[in-house]
Write an enzyme that holds these catalytic residues in place. Structure first.
Site, PDB file in Angstrom:
ATOM      1  N   ARG A   1     -78.506   0.005  -3.836  1.00 23.04           N
ATOM      2  CA  ARG A   1     -79.043   1.297  -4.276  1.00 23.04           C
ATOM      3  C   ARG A   1     -80.058   1.130  -5.395  1.00 23.04           C
ATOM      4  O   ARG A   1     -81.136   1.704  -5.367  1.00 23.04           O
ATOM      5  CB  ARG A   1     -77.888   2.211  -4.705  1.00 23.04           C
ATOM      6  CG  ARG A   1     -77.061   2.757  -3.553  1.00 23.04           C
ATOM      7  CD  ARG A   1     -76.013   3.742  -4.032  1.00 23.04           C
ATOM      8  NE  ARG A   1     -75.023   3.097  -4.887  1.00 23.04           N
ATOM      9  CZ  ARG A   1     -73.904   2.521  -4.450  1.00 23.04           C
ATOM     10  NH1 ARG A   1     -73.655   2.497  -3.144  1.00 23.04           N
ATOM     11  NH2 ARG A   1     -73.037   1.975  -5.270  1.00 23.04           N
TER      12      ARG A   1
ATOM     13  N   GLY B   1     -79.007  -6.461 -14.642  1.00 20.88           N
ATOM     14  CA  GLY B   1     -78.373  -5.153 -14.700  1.00 20.88           C
ATOM     15  C   GLY B   1     -77.030  -5.071 -14.014  1.00 20.88           C
ATOM     16  O   GLY B   1     -76.459  -3.983 -13.915  1.00 20.88           O
TER      17      GLY B   1
ATOM     18  N   THR C   1     -73.080  -5.118 -13.461  1.00 15.59           N
ATOM     19  CA  THR C   1     -71.945  -4.798 -14.320  1.00 15.59           C
ATOM     20  C   THR C   1     -70.690  -5.488 -13.783  1.00 15.59           C
ATOM     21  O   THR C   1     -70.699  -6.080 -12.710  1.00 15.59           O
ATOM     22  CB  THR C   1     -71.711  -3.282 -14.404  1.00 15.59           C
ATOM     23  OG1 THR C   1     -71.497  -2.750 -13.080  1.00 15.59           O
ATOM     24  CG2 THR C   1     -72.917  -2.587 -15.022  1.00 15.59           C
TER      25      THR C   1
ATOM     26  N   HIS D   1     -69.126   9.049 -12.350  1.00 16.45           N
ATOM     27  CA  HIS D   1     -69.983   8.343 -11.405  1.00 16.45           C
ATOM     28  C   HIS D   1     -69.573   8.684  -9.977  1.00 16.45           C
ATOM     29  O   HIS D   1     -68.500   9.232  -9.734  1.00 16.45           O
ATOM     30  CB  HIS D   1     -69.913   6.829 -11.621  1.00 16.45           C
ATOM     31  CG  HIS D   1     -70.712   6.356 -12.791  1.00 16.45           C
ATOM     32  ND1 HIS D   1     -70.203   6.309 -14.068  1.00 16.45           N
ATOM     33  CD2 HIS D   1     -71.989   5.916 -12.882  1.00 16.45           C
ATOM     34  CE1 HIS D   1     -71.126   5.868 -14.910  1.00 16.45           C
ATOM     35  NE2 HIS D   1     -72.218   5.620 -14.216  1.00 16.45           N
TER      36      HIS D   1
ATOM     37  N   LYS E   1     -68.715   3.813  -6.704  1.00 18.59           N
ATOM     38  CA  LYS E   1     -68.807   2.855  -7.804  1.00 18.59           C
ATOM     39  C   LYS E   1     -67.536   2.018  -7.856  1.00 18.59           C
ATOM     40  O   LYS E   1     -66.426   2.539  -7.802  1.00 18.59           O
ATOM     41  CB  LYS E   1     -69.030   3.573  -9.132  1.00 18.59           C
ATOM     42  CG  LYS E   1     -69.268   2.616 -10.299  1.00 18.59           C
ATOM     43  CD  LYS E   1     -69.738   3.358 -11.539  1.00 18.59           C
ATOM     44  CE  LYS E   1     -69.944   2.408 -12.713  1.00 18.59           C
ATOM     45  NZ  LYS E   1     -70.947   1.368 -12.435  1.00 18.59           N
TER      46      LYS E   1
ATOM     47  N   GLY F   1     -69.964   0.153 -17.106  1.00 22.68           N
ATOM     48  CA  GLY F   1     -70.507  -0.749 -18.111  1.00 22.68           C
ATOM     49  C   GLY F   1     -71.105  -0.007 -19.281  1.00 22.68           C
ATOM     50  O   GLY F   1     -70.995  -0.439 -20.438  1.00 22.68           O
ATOM     51  N   THR F   2     -71.716   1.136 -19.017  1.00 21.35           N
ATOM     52  CA  THR F   2     -72.302   1.934 -20.100  1.00 21.35           C
ATOM     53  C   THR F   2     -71.219   2.484 -21.015  1.00 21.35           C
ATOM     54  O   THR F   2     -71.363   2.482 -22.242  1.00 21.35           O
ATOM     55  CB  THR F   2     -73.138   3.086 -19.516  1.00 21.35           C
ATOM     56  OG1 THR F   2     -74.154   2.542 -18.671  1.00 21.35           O
ATOM     57  CG2 THR F   2     -73.787   3.909 -20.619  1.00 21.35           C
TER      58      THR F   2
END
Length: 257
Positions: A12, A86, A88, A143, A147, A153-154
């Site tokens: 994605r 990027g 996670t 999310h 996921k 992770g954020t």
């Protein structure tokens, strides 16, 4: 012209980055890497192996998963290419591979490439410095149903910011609550993950005092926000010295986009 290699191109985020790169006049996507890939009918370069296309001076943008991130870090270090990572859900071994690569090339690691999330982190640090230390802190993230990792992770990055500001250890983190858990401890930070539908990303940090509370919130409406942030990171790394960088370095540095 900055040459990009996209690792995890069929996912994605990979598709979103490729789409954003099409309209960037200073960037050229030279290869798309993903398992079980081959040349496409449109003539674009697709391959299953990053090492077969990577050249010195290029920038790899990877959203390929933990093992892909580790592999990309090792190859970038050996080939002399910068790395925007990027993925996670990384293990300590994966993180160590990224740190080792940063000794030789420029690496920017982020759990979220939104410029808005970078601003949220700055605002959170300011709020934590100003609010009474007795205020309770809870983090809620939403999310989409697909996921795989939880908390996001954020959310974990935001939690790390809170722990650092409050001089707490990871033992202070509480992932959700159920049953007769008793009164909330003053030295805990709640983490709550919501999954469903097609939420792209929604992160709230709640600071609750006596009779009042503050909410800091960032909502991503489209993955294009993350894609454009990742491309900004690639631009930043194209002239950066070897080292480990974050989105905070990007928004503080020259050439902010």
């Amino acid at each position: 012209m900055i040459e990009l290699v996209l690792h995890g191109a069929a996912g994605r985020m990979g598709r979103a980055v490729a789409l954003a790169a099409e309209s960037a006049p200073d960037l050229r996507l030279v290869a798309c890497v993903d398992p079980a890939s081959g040349p496409r009918a449109d003539g674009s370069m697709w391959t299953a192996e990053l090492g077969s296309v990577l050249q010195p001076g290029q920038v790899v943008v990877e959203f390929s998963g933990p093992s892909g991130a580790r592999h990309a870090a090792q190859l970038c270090a050996s080939k002399g290419a910068a790395l925007v990572s990027g993925s996670t859900g990384l293990s300590p071994e994966d993180e160590a591979a990224l740190m080792a690569a940063a000794d030789k090339v420029a690496v920017l690691r982020a759990s979220n490439f939104s410029i808005g999330v970078a601003v949220l982190r700055q605002a959170l640090r300011a709020a934590l410095a100003a609010a009474p230390s007795s205020w309770d802190i809870e983090i809620v993230e939403r999310h989409h149903r697909l996921k795989k990792d939880s908390p996001s992770g954020t959310a974990l990055t935001l939690a790390d910011d809170v722990l650092a500001a409050r001089a707490l250890t990871p033992a202070a983190l509480v992932n959700g609550r159920a049953g007769a858990v008793g009164a909330r401890s003053a030295a805990e930070v709640g983490l709550h993950a919501v999954r469903g539908g097609t939420w792209v990303g929604d992160h709230q940090v709640l600071l609750a005092g006596e009779g009042e509370w503050i909410e800091l919130r960032h909502v991503a409406q489209d993955r294009a926000a993350f894609a454009h942030g990742a491309l900004s990171a690639a631009r930043f790394l194209s002239t950066a010295a070897p080292g480990m960088y974050t989105m905070q370095d990007l928004i503080r540095g020259p050439g902010r986009t």
